[in-house]
Motif scaffolding. Structure first.
Motif, PDB file in Angstrom:
ATOM      1  N   ASP A   1     -10.024 173.098 -26.615  1.00 32.15           N
ATOM      2  CA  ASP A   1      -9.791 173.209 -28.053  1.00 32.15           C
ATOM      3  C   ASP A   1     -10.316 171.972 -28.779  1.00 32.15           C
ATOM      4  O   ASP A   1      -9.639 170.949 -28.857  1.00 32.15           O
ATOM      5  CB  ASP A   1      -8.295 173.394 -28.343  1.00 32.15           C
ATOM      6  N   GLU A   2     -11.502 172.079 -29.310  1.00 27.80           N
ATOM      7  CA  GLU A   2     -12.124 170.982 -30.067  1.00 27.80           C
ATOM      8  C   GLU A   2     -11.982 169.645 -29.351  1.00 27.80           C
ATOM      9  O   GLU A   2     -11.535 168.660 -29.936  1.00 27.80           O
ATOM     10  CB  GLU A   2     -11.490 170.878 -31.460  1.00 27.80           C
TER      11      GLU A   2
ATOM     12  N   SER B   1      -7.176 177.853 -32.657  1.00 24.17           N
ATOM     13  CA  SER B   1      -6.235 177.179 -31.754  1.00 24.17           C
ATOM     14  C   SER B   1      -5.111 178.123 -31.347  1.00 24.17           C
ATOM     15  O   SER B   1      -4.718 178.173 -30.178  1.00 24.17           O
ATOM     16  CB  SER B   1      -5.638 175.941 -32.418  1.00 24.17           C
TER      17      SER B   1
HETATM   18 MG   LIG Z   1      -7.497 174.248 -34.210  1.00 23.08          MG
END
Ligand SMILES: [Mg+2]
Ligand SMILES: Nc1ncnc2c1ncn2[C@@H]1O[C@H](COP(=O)(O)OP(=O)(O)OP(=O)(O)O)[C@@H](O)[C@H]1O
Lengths: 218, 271
Positions: free
Chosen positions: B177-178, B49
């Protein structure tokens, strides 16, 4: 003609104009206190230590001293250092400074209730921090704090009675002059209370209207 | 590289970032060609991240260089190539970012969410922005929700709106991001399908994901992040099928194990 009708006809216009004074004093004070509150709440989050300290001192000082003393400092105290204000200006300024400290705390808690992701998604799209605050964060904060900011506005409205001590002819002072001429404190203080109730009810209804409007949006 | 390979869209050199004494990114080098889809995998805390956030500079790196669309920034504060605030804003407006938690703005309708930045950042007129937004909402199948509050949508729908919101800026690069991690399992696919269709159209994408099958099928390259460094990289067939380092082998093993566990758990629920 009954005594009540007589009283309304004789003293009504005076009460009406005093109530009007209370109303505009309150509205102007609320407006200014929001500016102070917002400035101090943003100041508390500033990168600059000095700014944070000033904001913290402001809240600490105001919340730790009586409103009446703050009013006296500004109206009676300031002339000693060369700043002479009219009772009305001094009154609005003192009440706004006072209420602003409480508004600061209200806005601070509102700001901390907004998840960081709200700011990040706005910054990530290319908005400046200022635009992000203005268009993404503050509208959400305003909705959250509406109930507490309404309470604070009610306090401000009632606190205008303190300005009777610095010759602002608002409801309390007007009633006092009548009482000293007529010796009818019960009648006139009850009349003042009733007028305050009308004013606070109007203000509460106004806030409820805004709250409903926001609730529809969500 | 062949001779007619296009110049990279994004070029990163020696990207470093620390939080206090914790070195989170320890010198990342990466070049991304236009149209490439790069998946980033790695254990929790390995800096995935932080890396994405340093690329669009919501949290700029401490050190390192970045070339993107004619910009050449040096994130060393003392460098004269350190980006100005305005340059950072311009950079962010050219890079779309989608978060795990959608981060739609609840005080605006779906449509308002999508047109806000095109109007406020790019200066588009309301008509212009609405036209683009309507086409995007139509594409993600949520045109009929345009005047609804985002809070009334499912997680998958919210995430698709978040993607549309980023796409409305016509970014050259998309960071994810995810983006499916917070979704209920049955909602994951609608979002992955949208991302796959973007990849098909040639969008350049960098995504952090735990969806190994998506990484395998859609990406051209997989990076394995290991304690703030790229531990291993290559085509998915190599990185995911024939990992070299023990640490990657171990990571893939644990992921597989998790997958097995959750699918057994699901079976348990059905029975
Ligand atoms: Mg992360
Ligand atoms: N703002 C911050 N302040 C301090 N430490 C941070 C901050 N952001 C991240 N970290 C730390 O940096 C490390 C890497 O975090 P990062 O979020 O990049 O990991 P990740 O690979 O994305 O992990 P995950 O898979 O759990 O999302 C972690 O140890 C984290 O605690």
């Amino acid at each position: 003609m009954s005594e009540f009708t007589h009283d309304v006809l004789v003293y009504g216009p005076g009460f009406l104009s005093a109530a009007w004074t209370v109303l505009w004093l309150t509205l102007v004070t609320i407006g200014v206190s929001w500016i102070f509150g917002l400035a101090a709440a943003l100041g508390q989050r500033s990168d600059m230590r000095a700014v944070r300290s000033v904001a913290a001192f402001y809240v600490w000082f105001i919340r730790g001293t009586p409103a009446l003393i703050q009013i006296f400092i500004i109206y009676f105290g300031m002339p000693q250092v060369g700043v002479r204000l009219s009772p009305y200006t001094a009154g609005v300024l003192a009440l706004a400074i006072n209420s602003g400290a409480y508004v600061t705390e209200i806005i601070r808690s509102g700001l901390s209730a907004i998840p960081a992701g709200q700011t990040e998604s706005s910054l990530a799209l290319g908005f400046s921090p200022r635009e992000t605050m203005r268009t993404v964060i503050l509208p959400q904060v305003f909705r959250i704090i509406l109930p507490s900011i309404t309470n604070e506005a009610l306090s401000t409205l009632k606190n205008t009675s303190l300005l009777s001590t610095i010759t602002v002819v608002e409801l309390t002072l007007y009633a006092q002059t009548l009482i000293s001429a007529t010796f009818r404190p019960f009648d006139f203080y009850i009349a003042v209370a009733v007028i305050y109730l009308v004013l606070t009810t109007i203000l509460t209804q106004l806030a409820a209207f805004f709250e409903r409007r926001y609730a529809r949006l969500y | 590289m062949t001779q007619d390979a296009p110049p990279p869209l994004l070029k990163l050199r020696d990207i470093r970032k620390s939080f206090g004494t914790l070195d989170v990114l320890k010198g990342i080098d990466l070049e991304v060609a236009p149209g490439e889809v790069v998946s980033i995998i790695g254990a929790s805390g390995s800096g995935k991240s932080t890396f994405l956030r340093s690329i669009n500079a919501i949290e700029p790196a401490d050190k390192g260089r970045m070339e993107f669309e004619g910009w050449d920034f040096d994130f060393d504060r003392d460098s004269r190539f350190f980006p100005t605030d305005r340059q950072l804003q311009a950079l962010r407006s050219r890079i779309g970012m989608v978060f795990q938690s959608y981060n739609l703005w609840p005080h605006k309708t779906v449509l308002q969410n999508v047109i806000h930045a095109p109007m406020g950042v790019l200066g588009q007129s309301r008509t212009e922005a609405t036209e683009v937004a309507d086409a995007l909402l139509d594409r993600i199948g949520l045109y009929d929700k345009r005047d609804a509050s985002p809070l009334r949508l499912s997680g998958g729908q919210q995430q698709r709106v978040a993607i549309a919101r980023a796409l409305a800026m016509k970014p050259r690069l998309m960071l994810f991001d995810e983006v499916t991690s917070a979704l209920d399992p049955e909602l994951v696919n609608e979002v992955l399908q949208l991302m796959a269709s973007l990849a098909d159209e040639g969008m350049t994408m960098l995504l952090v994901t735990h969806e190994m099958s998506f990484a395998r099928d859609v990406s051209s390259r997989v990076l394995f992040f290991d304690q703030g460094e790229i531990g291993e990289e290559g085509p998915p067939s190599k990185v995911l099928r024939a990992p070299e380092s023990p640490r990657l082998q171990q990571f893939l093993h644990s992921i597989l194990h998790d997958d097995l566990r959750t699918s057994t758990a699901k079976k348990g629920l059905i029975q």
